[in-house]
Design a protein around this motif. Structure first.
Motif, PDB file in Angstrom:
ATOM      1  N   THR A   3      56.152  11.856   5.154  1.00 20.85           N
ATOM      2  CA  THR A   3      55.720  13.194   5.530  1.00 20.85           C
ATOM      3  C   THR A   3      56.864  14.156   5.208  1.00 20.85           C
ATOM      4  OG1 THR A   3      56.581  12.895   7.768  1.00 20.85           O
ATOM      5  CG2 THR A   3      54.268  12.318   7.393  1.00 20.85           C
ATOM      6  N   PRO A   4      56.602  15.454   5.171  1.00 15.95           N
ATOM      7  CA  PRO A   4      57.703  16.400   4.953  1.00 15.95           C
ATOM      8  C   PRO A   4      58.746  16.281   6.066  1.00 15.95           C
ATOM      9  CG  PRO A   4      55.582  17.485   4.651  1.00 15.95           C
ATOM     10  CD  PRO A   4      55.293  16.121   5.225  1.00 15.95           C
ATOM     11  N   ASP A   5      60.003  16.407   5.700  1.00 14.84           N
ATOM     12  CA  ASP A   5      61.119  16.326   6.646  1.00 14.84           C
ATOM     13  C   ASP A   5      61.109  17.574   7.529  1.00 14.84           C
ATOM     14  OD1 ASP A   5      63.542  16.186   7.980  1.00 14.84           O
ATOM     15  OD2 ASP A   5      64.746  15.902   6.171  1.00 14.84           O
ATOM     16  N   PRO A   6      60.885  17.408   8.843  1.00 11.97           N
ATOM     17  CA  PRO A   6      60.835  18.575   9.725  1.00 11.97           C
ATOM     18  C   PRO A   6      62.210  19.123  10.108  1.00 11.97           C
ATOM     19  CG  PRO A   6      60.485  16.600  11.006  1.00 11.97           C
ATOM     20  CD  PRO A   6      60.576  16.170   9.554  1.00 11.97           C
ATOM     21  N   TRP A   7      63.263  18.400   9.797  1.00  9.72           N
ATOM     22  CA  TRP A   7      64.625  18.816  10.151  1.00  9.72           C
ATOM     23  C   TRP A   7      65.316  19.346   8.909  1.00  9.72           C
ATOM     24  CZ3 TRP A   7      64.918  18.514  15.267  1.00  9.72           C
ATOM     25  CH2 TRP A   7      64.174  17.551  15.925  1.00  9.72           C
TER      26      TRP A   7
END
Length: 164
Positions: A3-7
């Motif tokens: 998934t896209p890196d949220p950090w």
């Protein structure tokens, strides 16, 4: 599929969450990898994230433990402040290793076990440890952890009936 890196890259909040996940939720240092924080912090992180009390630690939580593998030999998990990572040092590489596990070794698959935000936070935390590799800061951290005062388990909370 990642998934896209949220950090954000080197986001301190992601590293802070990853520290808690590593030591308190995934408990990476319980049986395999080294711990990189004090015993009281591990107790606090575990209580915060799992509501469980830590009463004891393995004999040497600051060194990795050799584990059986499918290759007919024991494999020592990496000390992230000392060993190179074979699958790559980038946050995405670390995420892939954590999410999918390492075939033939004791490293489990964490995808669908931990929330995606925690997988990425854990990846950022491990990357922050990799950044210390070979530096005086890594040596100072190890020295401080090994020389920490003797740890006594916290008192157990009294139950409903007052028993401890």
């Amino acid at each position: 599929v990642a998934t896209p890196d949220p950090w954000a890259e080197h986001d301190l909040a992601g590293v802070a969450r990853g520290t808690r996940v590593y030591h308190g939720l995934a408990q990476c240092a319980v049986a395999c990898h080294p711990a990189y924080t004090t015993k009281p912090q591990i107790v606090a992180f575990t209580k915060e994230l799992t509501k469980m009390d830590v009463r004891e630690f393995r004999d040497d939580p600051y060194d990795p433990v050799a584990k059986d593998s499918d290759f007919g030999m024991k494999i020592v998990p990496p000390d992230f402040t000392f060993n190179a990572l074979r699958a790559g040092d980038a946050v995405g590489d670390i995420y892939r290793s954590i999410a999918s596990g390492i075939g033939g070794t004791a490293m489990p698959t964490w995808k669908n076990v931990l929330p995606e935000t925690d997988l990425w936070a854990l990846s950022h935390y491990v990357r922050s440890l990799v950044d210390l590799r070979g530096t005086p800061a890594a040596a100072a951290l190890r020295k401080a952890l090994i020389e920490q005062p003797y740890w006594t388990p916290p008192a157990v909370d009294a139950g409903v009936d007052g028993a401890q």
